[in-house]
Enzyme design. Structure first.
Site, PDB file in Angstrom:
ATOM      1  N   LYS A 120       0.836  -1.205   0.000  1.00 54.75           N
ATOM      2  CA  LYS A 120       0.000   0.000   0.000  1.00 54.75           C
ATOM      3  C   LYS A 120       0.869   1.253   0.000  1.00 54.75           C
ATOM      4  CE  LYS A 120      -3.823  -2.495   2.068  1.00 54.75           C
ATOM      5  NZ  LYS A 120      -4.703  -2.803   3.205  1.00 54.75           N
ATOM      6  N   GLN A 176      -5.078  -1.224   9.305  1.00 50.53           N
ATOM      7  CA  GLN A 176      -4.911  -2.588   8.765  1.00 50.53           C
ATOM      8  C   GLN A 176      -5.509  -3.604   9.736  1.00 50.53           C
ATOM      9  OE1 GLN A 176      -3.798  -3.214   5.709  1.00 50.53           O
ATOM     10  NE2 GLN A 176      -3.995  -5.422   5.906  1.00 50.53           N
ATOM     11  N   ASP A 192     -10.863   2.852   3.209  1.00 50.82           N
ATOM     12  CA  ASP A 192     -11.245   1.442   3.048  1.00 50.82           C
ATOM     13  C   ASP A 192     -12.733   1.270   2.737  1.00 50.82           C
ATOM     14  OD1 ASP A 192      -9.340  -0.614   3.179  1.00 50.82           O
ATOM     15  OD2 ASP A 192      -9.064  -0.356   5.344  1.00 50.82           O
TER      16      ASP A 192
HETATM   17  N1  GUN Z   1      -6.806  -6.792   5.997  1.00 48.64           N
HETATM   18  C1  GUN Z   1      -6.974  -7.585   4.922  1.00 48.64           C
HETATM   19  N2  GUN Z   1      -7.516  -6.888   3.901  1.00 48.64           N
HETATM   20  C2  GUN Z   1      -7.692  -5.628   4.331  1.00 48.64           C
HETATM   21  C3  GUN Z   1      -8.192  -4.436   3.735  1.00 48.64           C
HETATM   22  O1  GUN Z   1      -8.612  -4.387   2.579  1.00 48.64           O
HETATM   23  N3  GUN Z   1      -8.198  -3.331   4.526  1.00 48.64           N
HETATM   24  C4  GUN Z   1      -7.764  -3.368   5.801  1.00 48.64           C
HETATM   25  N4  GUN Z   1      -7.816  -2.235   6.498  1.00 48.64           N
HETATM   26  N5  GUN Z   1      -7.282  -4.441   6.385  1.00 48.64           N
HETATM   27  C5  GUN Z   1      -7.254  -5.565   5.649  1.00 48.64           C
END
Ligand code: GUN
Length: 304
Positions: free
Chosen positions: A52, A96, A119
């Site tokens: 990311k 996350q 998100d």
């Molecule tokens: N953990 C696994 N996939 C994701 C996601 O798309 N966003 C977040 N914040 N955590 C995750």
């Protein structure tokens, strides 16, 4: 031969579009910023977060990685979110998941300002998606729609069957497909005679989290198959069930002791008119859509 819907190519195109928008904003003195909060040391999360942050650099976004220790409290996390909510140079906030069990994840996600919810997990954004208002939609289902649109796969009038009703994928995927004028059926673990329904699907979205759950018998020949699943398998028995005789996968299994399989049995892909491979399909779009969402958040927040 079915068309392979190439996640890498489509993710690159989405990021390129985001990059152009970032350049246009830069001309107005605006650089969108994403704050990523990673608690503790979950190996998979560390890899996702690295991707990311790296993608932000590619697209020209400002990013900040904040890494509280495993011992962080809900109250400390709430204070951190409040600070980020208040900072003008931060347009997107991502926590996350998963968080340590002692941290109240729902309370934290609800504390993120909806206009900075990169998100798309906040209930306000879920409501905005549901009612067709401008929203930050969850990245994975938004990526599914982008994948279909950019691959020129007609959605309107088609019967889209979504298997899996999670708040993050299944439910919003059903809503977004509905807004594209598909006729939508949302199935789940309690659905009776699931195969009879999935066999009606022109577009079948599998978001169940069980390796190879959708088998050939459950698929209508010529359907478009969208596989959201990412499941690691590491036993010989499971490997043979999915990939027996596949030399490339055999080599990967020998080297790493595991391989990734989606929620759709690979044999079913052969019946389709188009499918998203695993790996290399929908998974790659999630990060690309996060970039798109951050740019969108920056624009929406400034009324642009
Ligand atoms: N953990 C696994 N996939 C994701 C996601 O798309 N966003 C977040 N914040 N955590 C995750």
């Amino acid at each position: 031969m079915p068309q392979i819907l190439d996640g890498a190519a489509i993710a690159a195109a989405i990021k390129q579009d985001a990059k152009i928008e970032v350049e246009q904003l830069a001309a107005q003195g605006i650089q969108p910023g994403l704050a990523v909060i990673l608690v503790g040391h979950v190996a998979a999360s560390e890899i996702y977060v690295r991707n990311k942050v790296q993608s932000c650099a590619e697209v020209g976004l400002h990013s900040e990685l904040i890494t509280p220790p495993e011992s962080v409290t809900t109250e400390e996390m709430l204070a951190l979110v409040a600070q980020l909510n208040a900072r003008d140079e931060i347009d997107g906030i991502l926590i996350q998941l998963p968080l340590p069990a002692h941290v109240d994840a729902k309370r934290l996600l609800d504390a993120i300002a909806p206009e900075k919810d990169a998100d798309g997990f906040h209930p306000i954004n879920a409501g905005r998606v549901q009612s067709g208002r401008p929203a930050l939609a969850p990245c994975t289902p938004a990526g599914v729609i982008e994948m279909l649109k950019r691959s020129k796969i007609e959605i309107a009038g088609k019967h889209a069957v979504v298997v899996g009703r999670s708040d993050i994928v299944g439910k919003p995927a059903a809503m977004l497909l509905l807004h594209e004028n598909a006729t939508v059926t949302l199935c789940h673990s309690k659905t009776k005679d699931l195969a009879a329904i999935t066999r009606q699907a022109d577009i079948l979205v599998a978001a169940i989290g069980r390796p190879g759950f959708i088998t050939s018998e459950m698929v209508k020949p010529g359907a478009t198959l969208v596989d959201v699943g990412i499941n690691r398998i590491n036993t010989r028995e499971e490997f043979d069930r999915f990939f027996k005789g596949n030399e490339k996968r055999e080599a990967a299994f020998a080297k790493r002791g595991s391989v990734i399989v989606g929620d759709i049995h690979p044999a079913a892909f052969e019946l389709s008119s188009a499918y998203t491979p695993v790996p290399g399909g929908v998974g790659l779009l999630t990060v690309a859509m996060l970039m798109a969402n951050t740019v969108r958040a920056a624009k929406l927040r400034r009324g642009l």
